[in-house]
Design a protein around this motif. Structure first.
Motif, short mmCIF file in Angstrom:
data_model
loop_
_atom_site.label_atom_id
_atom_site.label_comp_id
_atom_site.label_asym_id
_atom_site.label_seq_id
_atom_site.Cartn_x
_atom_site.Cartn_y
_atom_site.Cartn_z
N PRO A 61 -7.84 -30.09 -13.30
CA PRO A 61 -8.07 -29.15 -14.41
C PRO A 61 -7.00 -28.07 -14.45
O PRO A 61 -6.68 -27.45 -13.43
CB PRO A 61 -9.44 -28.55 -14.09
CG PRO A 61 -10.12 -29.59 -13.27
CD PRO A 61 -9.05 -30.23 -12.45
N GLY A 62 -6.41 -27.87 -15.63
CA GLY A 62 -5.40 -26.84 -15.80
C GLY A 62 -4.04 -27.17 -15.24
O GLY A 62 -3.14 -26.33 -15.26
N ALA A 67 -9.56 -34.43 -9.03
CA ALA A 67 -8.79 -34.69 -10.25
C ALA A 67 -9.36 -35.93 -10.92
O ALA A 67 -10.18 -36.65 -10.36
CB ALA A 67 -7.32 -34.92 -9.93
N VAL A 68 -8.90 -36.16 -12.15
CA VAL A 68 -9.10 -37.46 -12.79
C VAL A 68 -7.94 -38.34 -12.36
O VAL A 68 -6.78 -37.95 -12.50
CB VAL A 68 -9.15 -37.34 -14.32
CG1 VAL A 68 -9.29 -38.73 -14.94
CG2 VAL A 68 -10.30 -36.43 -14.75
N TYR A 69 -8.27 -39.49 -11.82
CA TYR A 69 -7.25 -40.43 -11.33
C TYR A 69 -7.06 -41.54 -12.34
O TYR A 69 -8.04 -42.15 -12.81
CB TYR A 69 -7.67 -41.00 -9.98
CG TYR A 69 -7.45 -40.03 -8.84
CD1 TYR A 69 -8.25 -38.90 -8.71
CD2 TYR A 69 -6.43 -40.21 -7.92
CE1 TYR A 69 -8.04 -37.99 -7.69
CE2 TYR A 69 -6.22 -39.31 -6.88
CZ TYR A 69 -7.02 -38.19 -6.79
OH TYR A 69 -6.80 -37.29 -5.77
#
Length: 121
Positions: free
Chosen positions: A41-42, A91-93
């Motif tokens: 994020p960010g 995180a999104v992987y």
């Protein structure tokens, strides 16, 4: 056109492990470089690891020794084994593939939809 579908994300405590999988739709999977990226994020998306079709493997320095990328060409699948996870790994992987090479700084042509990995402290 290559379709990629990730699985295996989830919530894990710091120090724990997860294994991500990415299934590819192409019949010529062995001809493709595959890799993993993540976006917290960010933050901007960053390279995590790659396994090129000619056998070279690359890692983001901060995951080296903790993460292992592998591929099973008979199953058209690439894996990311993540050990000793840290909250900063949250995180999104995303799985990615390209007919050319994948290293940090390149932008693969094909992407999966992403899977969330959350590491609690």
């Amino acid at each position: 056109q290559v379709q990629l579908v990730e699985s295996g994300g989830g919530l894990v405590q710091a120090g724990g492990s997860l294994r991500l999988s990415c299934a590819a739709s192409t019949r010529t999977f062995s001809d493709y470089a595959v890799g993993w990226y993540r976006q917290a994020p960010g933050k901007e998306r960053e390279f995590v690891a790659s396994f090129n079709w000619y056998g070279s493997i690359h890692y983001l320095r901060s995951v080296e020794g903790r993460f292992t990328i592998s591929r099973d060409n008979s199953k058209n699948t690439v894996y990311l084994q993540m050990n000793s996870l840290k909250p900063d790994d949250t995180a999104v992987y995303y799985c990615a593939a390209d007919a050319s090479m994948i290293v940090d700084g390149t932008t693969p042509n094909y992407w999966g939809q992403g899977t969330q990995v959350t590491v609690s402290s």
